[in-house]
Design a protein around this motif. Structure first.
Motif, PDB file in Angstrom:
ATOM      1  N   ILE A  61       1.628   9.821   6.955  1.00  0.00           N
ATOM      2  CA  ILE A  61       1.377   9.825   5.512  1.00  0.00           C
ATOM      3  C   ILE A  61       0.096  10.606   5.251  1.00  0.00           C
ATOM      4  O   ILE A  61      -1.003  10.047   5.172  1.00  0.00           O
ATOM      5  CB  ILE A  61       1.281   8.390   4.962  1.00  0.00           C
ATOM      6  N   THR A  65       1.394   6.881  -6.614  1.00  0.00           N
ATOM      7  CA  THR A  65       0.311   7.845  -6.828  1.00  0.00           C
ATOM      8  C   THR A  65       0.815   9.268  -6.695  1.00  0.00           C
ATOM      9  O   THR A  65       0.425  10.160  -7.464  1.00  0.00           O
ATOM     10  CB  THR A  65      -0.826   7.590  -5.821  1.00  0.00           C
ATOM     11  N   TRP A 123       0.987   4.192  -2.757  1.00  0.00           N
ATOM     12  CA  TRP A 123       0.852   5.602  -2.399  1.00  0.00           C
ATOM     13  C   TRP A 123       1.985   6.426  -3.011  1.00  0.00           C
ATOM     14  O   TRP A 123       1.763   7.517  -3.552  1.00  0.00           O
ATOM     15  CB  TRP A 123       0.844   5.758  -0.883  1.00  0.00           C
ATOM     16  N   LYS A 124       3.209   5.910  -2.924  1.00  0.00           N
ATOM     17  CA  LYS A 124       4.361   6.625  -3.495  1.00  0.00           C
ATOM     18  C   LYS A 124       4.205   6.784  -5.011  1.00  0.00           C
ATOM     19  O   LYS A 124       4.504   7.839  -5.559  1.00  0.00           O
ATOM     20  CB  LYS A 124       5.643   5.861  -3.158  1.00  0.00           C
ATOM     21  N   THR A 130       0.833  -1.207   0.000  1.00  0.00           N
ATOM     22  CA  THR A 130       0.000   0.000   0.000  1.00  0.00           C
ATOM     23  C   THR A 130       0.868   1.257   0.000  1.00  0.00           C
ATOM     24  O   THR A 130       0.561   2.239  -0.690  1.00  0.00           O
ATOM     25  CB  THR A 130      -0.930   0.004   1.228  1.00  0.00           C
ATOM     26  N   ILE A 163      -5.960   6.314  -0.017  1.00  0.00           N
ATOM     27  CA  ILE A 163      -4.896   5.496   0.567  1.00  0.00           C
ATOM     28  C   ILE A 163      -4.477   6.054   1.921  1.00  0.00           C
ATOM     29  O   ILE A 163      -4.270   5.307   2.883  1.00  0.00           O
ATOM     30  CB  ILE A 163      -3.688   5.430  -0.392  1.00  0.00           C
ATOM     31  N   GLU A 164      -4.365   7.378   2.013  1.00  0.00           N
ATOM     32  CA  GLU A 164      -3.969   7.991   3.278  1.00  0.00           C
ATOM     33  C   GLU A 164      -5.014   7.766   4.360  1.00  0.00           C
ATOM     34  O   GLU A 164      -4.678   7.573   5.535  1.00  0.00           O
ATOM     35  CB  GLU A 164      -3.722   9.480   3.056  1.00  0.00           C
ATOM     36  N   HIS A 202      -7.283   9.677  -5.241  1.00  0.00           N
ATOM     37  CA  HIS A 202      -6.868   8.304  -4.940  1.00  0.00           C
ATOM     38  C   HIS A 202      -5.842   8.286  -3.807  1.00  0.00           C
ATOM     39  O   HIS A 202      -5.905   7.421  -2.926  1.00  0.00           O
ATOM     40  CB  HIS A 202      -6.281   7.653  -6.189  1.00  0.00           C
ATOM     41  N   ALA A 203      -4.918   9.230  -3.830  1.00  0.00           N
ATOM     42  CA  ALA A 203      -3.943   9.315  -2.737  1.00  0.00           C
ATOM     43  C   ALA A 203      -4.637   9.571  -1.406  1.00  0.00           C
ATOM     44  O   ALA A 203      -4.234   9.042  -0.370  1.00  0.00           O
ATOM     45  CB  ALA A 203      -2.918  10.416  -3.026  1.00  0.00           C
TER      46      ALA A 203
END
Length: 486
Positions: free
Chosen positions: A410, A314, A311-312, A307, A399-400, A395-396
């Motif tokens: 994050i 994204t 994230w990175k 995940t 994830i956060e 989207h980020a």
């Protein structure tokens, strides 16, 4: 020992909240004895036949044992096996119902835990139908949040379940408790199943407690996955003399039976974290129960690592689209700037164009072309790449939000979004959409001003003087090819 804070309670059902062995023995022994009486065959042969059926069906509670056991094959060909064993069935049913009751204090304790907001999960190796029926009988439909059990066995050909049931289907089915199935053939003490259960309900292993009667199946499994293990010692049935019959006819493999015998005979090499000696109510000595956070989502280490990598990536995509947008705006300013500069050249040289009989400064066409180019860049920026940038940011953010409980640091995407939305220009709050739109509107206004200025402008260049050209005197040209006349 210190008390554990628990928000997810996972309980075994059989011999933990009720005496499963007593229910099984009371319902099985009348059928078993009648088979011995009717067939006249040795007990060892009958037990081998019964075990063969149980192992195929993966359960020691098989409703249709008489329809499949090899020892009754000849009788089934000549008469209705249910009619032949009617009396045994009635004794079996009465024995089952007489013993089907919760241990003292279980119902009250589960309700107390439920009222605290704790998630209660049941995990059993008994088939789904039997387990659901028992929870209904116990009044635990809805008290148990999720029931995990193996899928039901198939029904033999020619047998109608509807005809065998005395009550409507709703009586046998859970209305509130969710029912989920464990993988076929997977049994305790496989730690992977327990890990999957914890993941499925969104719990954290360090905030779970597992209660079971078997040191071999329940306690050892819980310890393997780092869950607080509680031994329901009051439910142990392995030392009863009748338990040997269950081992001889059960669906367990010979290795399972032998291993359990060794553990029972020799003891164990570990001590449970907590032991309930006399009743389920002793659980409050060891646990403080709290509310389960339904918005929390548990992530195992491998999934957490993946995940973070997503994230990175994204964030990299966000940077990519942001860079593309800045390049588009630079190109727009450059191209329009060149076209506007060209207007000065046409105006300086007095270039004009005629359209429908009307003469216009040629620079007006360049301003129109610059406006079309400017609007084209706006459409590509706003409705192409800016949309993709917003999608990456959104989207980020998802994830956060998922990682918030595990990695609070994050929050880059959310921080950037918050700061972007709070930008003020001339005291007016403007988000990214508004700023982008205003940028192109200002450029279009500038082109409109240039267009209007050029449209109404007049040339101040001085007129060129008109030069007088003297007439050329006529000259006499002597005719050729003729004689002069005097």
């Amino acid at each position: 020992m210190s008390r554990k804070t628990i928000d997810t309670l996972i309980i075994d059902l059989d011999n933990t909240i009720f005496d499963w062995f007593a229910v099984w023995y009371a319902s099985f022994i009348p059928i078993y004895n009648d088979i011995l009486r009717v067939t006249g065959r040795p007990a060892s042969e009958i037990e081998a036949d019964i075990r063969a059926v149980h192992q195929v069906r993966r359960t020691s509670e098989y409703t249709f044992l008489l329809e499949e056991i090899e020892a009754l094959k000849d009788i089934r060909q000549t008469e209705d096996i249910r009619v032949r064993f009617h009396d045994a069935f009635e004794v079996s049913r009465r024995g089952r119902d007489l013993n089907l009751k919760l241990y003292p204090s279980v119902f009250r304790c589960l309700w107390d835990i439920k009222r605290k907001g704790t998630k209660i999960v049941a995990y059993t190796e008994s088939m789904g139908f039997y387990s659901a029926y028992r929870l209904k009988r116990f009044g635990l439909d809805g008290v148990i949040d999720v029931l995990f059990s193996p899928e039901d066995h198939d029904t033999p050909a020619g047998v109608s379940v509807d005809k065998m049931r005395r009550l409507p289907d709703e009586f046998y089915e859970l209305q509130v408790t969710q029912v989920r199935h464990t993988p076929p053939g997977e049994l305790k003490p496989n730690p992977r199943i327990l890990l999957d259960i914890i993941k499925a309900v969104g719990a954290k292993a360090e905030r779970c407690a597992y209660v079971g009667d078997s040191l071999f199946k329940d306690v050892a499994m819980a310890r393997d996955v780092g869950v607080f293990d509680i031994h329901a010692k009051y439910g142990e049935s392995q030392r009863r003399p009748e338990y040997n019959l269950l081992q001889r006819v059960s669906h367990w493999t010979e290795a399972d039976v032998q291993r359990e015998r060794e553990i029972t005979a020799k003891g164990h090499t570990f001590e449970p974290s907590a032991v309930l000696k006399d009743s389920f109510a002793e659980i409050f000595i060891y646990c403080d129960f709290g509310a389960f956070d339904e918005n929390r989502k548990n992530i195992d280490p491998d999934e957490l690592k993946n995940t973070i990598e997503i994230w990175k990536k994204t964030v990299d995509v966000q940077q990519h689209f942001n860079d593309l947008e800045m390049r588009i705006r630079n190109f727009a300013v450059t191209i329009v700037g060149v076209l506007v500069a060209s207007v000065g050249f046409t105006y300086q040289n007095g270039l004009e164009a005629t359209l429908f009989g009307v003469r216009y400064a040629a620079g007006l066409g360049l301003i129109v072309a610059a406006s079309i180019v400017w609007i084209g860049f706006f459409l590509m920026d706003r409705y192409w790449y800016h949309v993709l940038l917003k999608g990456a940011v959104k989207h980020a953010g998802k994830i956060e939000a998922q990682l918030q409980g595990r990695l609070p640091s994050i929050t880059l995407g959310q921080t950037i979004s918050d700061e972007s939305a709070s930008v003020r220009i001339c005291g007016i709050k403007m988000n990214s959409d508004t700023r982008l739109r205003n940028f192109y509107i200002l450029g279009l206004v500038m082109l409109a001003v240039v267009f209007g200025s050029l449209f109404f402008a007049t040339s101040n260049r001085p007129s060129l003087p008109v030069t007088q050209v003297a007439p050329v005197p006529a000259q006499s040209v002597a005719p050729t090819g003729g004689s002069e006349v005097h």
